[in-house]
Scaffold this active site. Structure first.
Site, PDB file in Angstrom:
ATOM      1  N   HIS A  69       0.781  -1.243   0.000  1.00 28.68           N
ATOM      2  CA  HIS A  69       0.000   0.000   0.000  1.00 28.68           C
ATOM      3  C   HIS A  69       0.817   1.300   0.000  1.00 28.68           C
ATOM      4  CE1 HIS A  69      -3.377  -2.647   0.688  1.00 28.68           C
ATOM      5  NE2 HIS A  69      -2.959  -2.987   1.894  1.00 28.68           N
TER       6      HIS A  69
HETATM    7  C1  BDR Z   1      -3.937   1.704   4.461  1.00 26.75           C
HETATM    8  O1  BDR Z   1      -4.499   1.462   5.774  1.00 26.75           O
HETATM    9  C2  BDR Z   1      -3.472   1.254   6.709  1.00 26.75           C
HETATM   10  O2  BDR Z   1      -3.692   0.091   7.468  1.00 26.75           O
HETATM   11  C3  BDR Z   1      -2.198   1.098   5.934  1.00 26.75           C
HETATM   12  O3  BDR Z   1      -1.103   1.615   6.662  1.00 26.75           O
HETATM   13  C4  BDR Z   1      -2.454   1.879   4.672  1.00 26.75           C
HETATM   14  O4  BDR Z   1      -2.172   3.240   4.859  1.00 26.75           O
HETATM   15  C5  BDR Z   1      -4.324   0.547   3.561  1.00 26.75           C
HETATM   16  O5  BDR Z   1      -5.707   0.526   3.361  1.00 26.75           O
END
Ligand code: BDR
Ligand code: CA
Length: 333
Positions: free
Chosen positions: A258
């Site tokens: 991500h």
């Molecule tokens: C996003 O949500 C968080 O858990 C992660 O760090 C990332 O920014 C993914 O959906």
């Protein structure tokens, strides 16, 4: 005449050095930690400060985790402390099952410097952008509360920030908190809606794009061998994160990365593809946190009509993105 020529020659010889002055707003968070170290390992990027936010953990813990990352990378830059919860709704429970009870894979590390004299994150964002007009790139890796508050307090920053790149949303694609909502938007839908409607030069990287690239245990071993200084830490924190992903979907080889995609996009936009259109965020009800883009310019009464277009990345060249990450994180120069 002479000055522009000199600039041109300098830029031709040293194109890689600090092209981008960056603020990283973050809730570390395992994938946040990887993204921050990726930025630190990229000579094109000068990170001028970290602004912490709640999200993957409480604000005190995410702020402490920012300090741990600065000490690991030997960076002496400010941390500004952000909001402890969303603008309107109550704070959601911490996703310990994804990032661990300490937000960094249950290693329970402690920084050398325990407490700081932190400026408020929204003030830091406003001050940095006003002092450096059209020079600051804002990278958002968590709920968008700090940025939304900065916009409410000083709307001028929307036209004075150089670029804003966030990880937020899912465009007609399954969410990771409910069938439509991505975690950073779901954590503060009101803040996300303010940001998406503000007219900032905004790109959002969506779950659609982050589904493919994966960080595997094998890749982490490779990075650890090449660059133990940060590689040992990266390998250790990611064990928990990868095990969570594999428990959800055994056909995966590793974990989705991500947040690092924001840095990869900043470094090379050719690795991404996108759609553009106005986005409204669903702020309550069964689809809370859904990011609805109007791709059709439907009718004159549509609530989307008033809104600026947002660029939403929905795909990326995953092999090239992972190769870029491995190259940067392995580098010891
Ligand atoms: C996003 O949500 C968080 O858990 C992660 O760090 C990332 O920014 C993914 O959906
Ligand atoms: Ca994050």
């Amino acid at each position: 005449m002479f000055k522009p020529l000199l600039m041109f020659l300098l830029l031709s010889f040293f194109p890689l050095y600090s092209q981008y002055k960056v603020i990283i707003d973050t809730d570390p968070g395992i994938d946040d930690a990887v993204a921050i170290l990726l930025a630190f390992q990229s000579p094109e990027i000068e990170v001028i400060g970290l602004t912490s936010t709640f999200g993957n953990h409480d604000i005190d813990v995410t702020t402490k985790n920012c300090q741990i990352l600065l000490e690991l990378a030997e960076k002496k830059i400010p941390i500004a402390k952000g909001f402890k919860g969303p603008l309107v709704i109550p704070k959601r429970p911490n996703p310990d099952f994804v990032h661990g009870r300490d937000g960094l894979g249950n290693l329970f590390l402690e920084p050398n410097q325990k407490e700081g004299n932190y400026e408020d994150a929204d003030s830091f964002i406003i001050r940095s952008i006003l002092e450096n007009p059209k020079e600051i790139t804002f990278i958002g890796l968590g709920p968008l509360t700090n940025l939304a508050s900065a916009l409410l307090k000083e709307p001028k920053i929307a036209s004075l920030v150089k670029e804003v790149i966030v990880f937020a949303g899912a465009i007609y694609y399954p969410g990771n908190c409910n069938p439509l909502a991505e975690a950073n938007v779901w954590s503060d839908p009101h803040a996300a809606d303010i940001v998406f409607s503000s007219g900032l030069p905004l790109t959002t990287i969506c779950l659609n794009a982050s589904k493919k690239p994966q960080l595997t245990k094998q890749i982490l071993n490779e990075i650890e061998r090449a660059n133990p200084k940060i590689g040992v830490f990266l390998n250790q924190i990611n064990q928990f994160y990868i095990d969570f992903y594999l428990s959800q979907n055994p056909s995966l080889e590793g974990a989705n990365i991500h947040d690092s995609l924001t840095i990869a996009y900043l470094l090379n936009k050719d690795l991404f593809s996108w759609v553009e259109g106005p986005i409204c965020v669903v702020k309550e009800g069964i689809a809370e946190g859904a990011t609805l883009m109007d791709t059709s310019s439907s009718n004159e009464f549509s609530p989307w009509n008033e809104r600026p277009k947002v660029r939403a990345c929905i795909d990326c060249k995953e092999k090239e993105v992972v190769a870029l990450m491995v190259e940067r994180l392995s580098s010891t120069s």
